[in-house]
Write a protein that holds these residues in place. Structure first.
Motif, PDB file in Angstrom:
ATOM      1  N   ASN A   1       1.001  -1.002  -0.113  1.00 48.07           N
ATOM      2  CA  ASN A   1      -0.003   0.528   0.194  1.00 48.07           C
ATOM      3  C   ASN A   1       0.169   1.291   0.026  1.00 48.07           C
ATOM      4  N   SER A   2       1.979   1.056  -0.409  1.00 46.42           N
ATOM      5  CA  SER A   2       2.535   2.456  -0.702  1.00 46.42           C
ATOM      6  C   SER A   2       3.907   2.530  -1.642  1.00 46.42           C
ATOM      7  N   PRO A   3       3.739   2.870  -3.011  1.00 44.31           N
ATOM      8  CA  PRO A   3       5.158   2.937  -4.138  1.00 44.31           C
ATOM      9  C   PRO A   3       5.557   3.352  -3.440  1.00 44.31           C
ATOM     10  N   LEU A   4       6.366   4.350  -2.259  1.00 46.99           N
ATOM     11  CA  LEU A   4       7.307   4.867  -2.135  1.00 46.99           C
ATOM     12  C   LEU A   4       8.415   3.552  -1.007  1.00 46.99           C
ATOM     13  N   ALA A   5       7.669   2.855  -0.932  1.00 42.67           N
ATOM     14  CA  ALA A   5       8.183   1.552   0.115  1.00 42.67           C
ATOM     15  C   ALA A   5       9.062   1.492  -0.287  1.00 42.67           C
ATOM     16  N   PRO A   6       9.407   0.425  -1.411  1.00 43.72           N
ATOM     17  CA  PRO A   6      10.778   0.056  -1.947  1.00 43.72           C
ATOM     18  C   PRO A   6      11.514   0.914  -2.820  1.00 43.72           C
ATOM     19  N   VAL A   7      11.150   1.655  -3.174  1.00 49.17           N
ATOM     20  CA  VAL A   7      12.030   3.009  -3.219  1.00 49.17           C
ATOM     21  C   VAL A   7      12.792   3.572  -2.400  1.00 49.17           C
ATOM     22  N   ASN A   8      12.388   3.825  -0.389  1.00 47.59           N
ATOM     23  CA  ASN A   8      12.991   4.153   0.441  1.00 47.59           C
ATOM     24  C   ASN A   8      14.115   2.738   0.754  1.00 47.59           C
TER      25      ASN A   8
END
Length: 124
Positions: free
Chosen positions: A31-38
């Motif tokens: 539920n977070s597109p930024l989780a893997p980028v972070n």
């Protein structure tokens, strides 16, 4: 001779594809597109980075920068080692991409220390 403009073009394309794929998977799985980028920013910031879902300069910008540098480095390997195969030959381009992808996988997940792994795997 290595054509740096081709390296940057290949690196940009591969970085965009990787980032979009990670963001889509992050949105679906976490539920977070930024989780893997972070999570990529675990390299300088430690495992704390993988616990952040929100946009931040510290984690998101660092993750994007590290991913861009890594993917562009692999693009340089591709352009240096496979450009002779890939010129005007789709089969050669695909074969070269497969070889460099396998080399990247082996290096990123079996050769380097865990602290230097890509980090996507911490959230996906």
């Amino acid at each position: 001779m290595l054509d740096y403009s081709k390296v940057l073009q290949t690196g940009f394309t591969a970085t965009a594809a990787t980032t979009v794929a990670a963001a889509v998977c992050g949105a679906l799985e976490q539920n977070s597109p930024l989780a893997p980028v972070n999570a990529v920013s675990h390299i300088p910031w430690g495992d704390e980075a993988a616990r952040h879902d929100e946009l931040s300069w510290k984690y998101t910008a660092t993750g994007l920068a590290l991913n861009t540098a890594a993917v562009t480095s692999w693009a340089a390997v591709y352009e240096w080692g496979c450009c002779q195969l890939a010129d005007d030959d789709v089969t050669g381009a695909v074969a070269g991409g497969a070889v460099v992808s396998a080399l990247a996988y082996l290096t990123d997940y079996h050769v380097v220390p865990e602290r230097l792994t890509p980090g996507f795997e911490k959230r996906l």
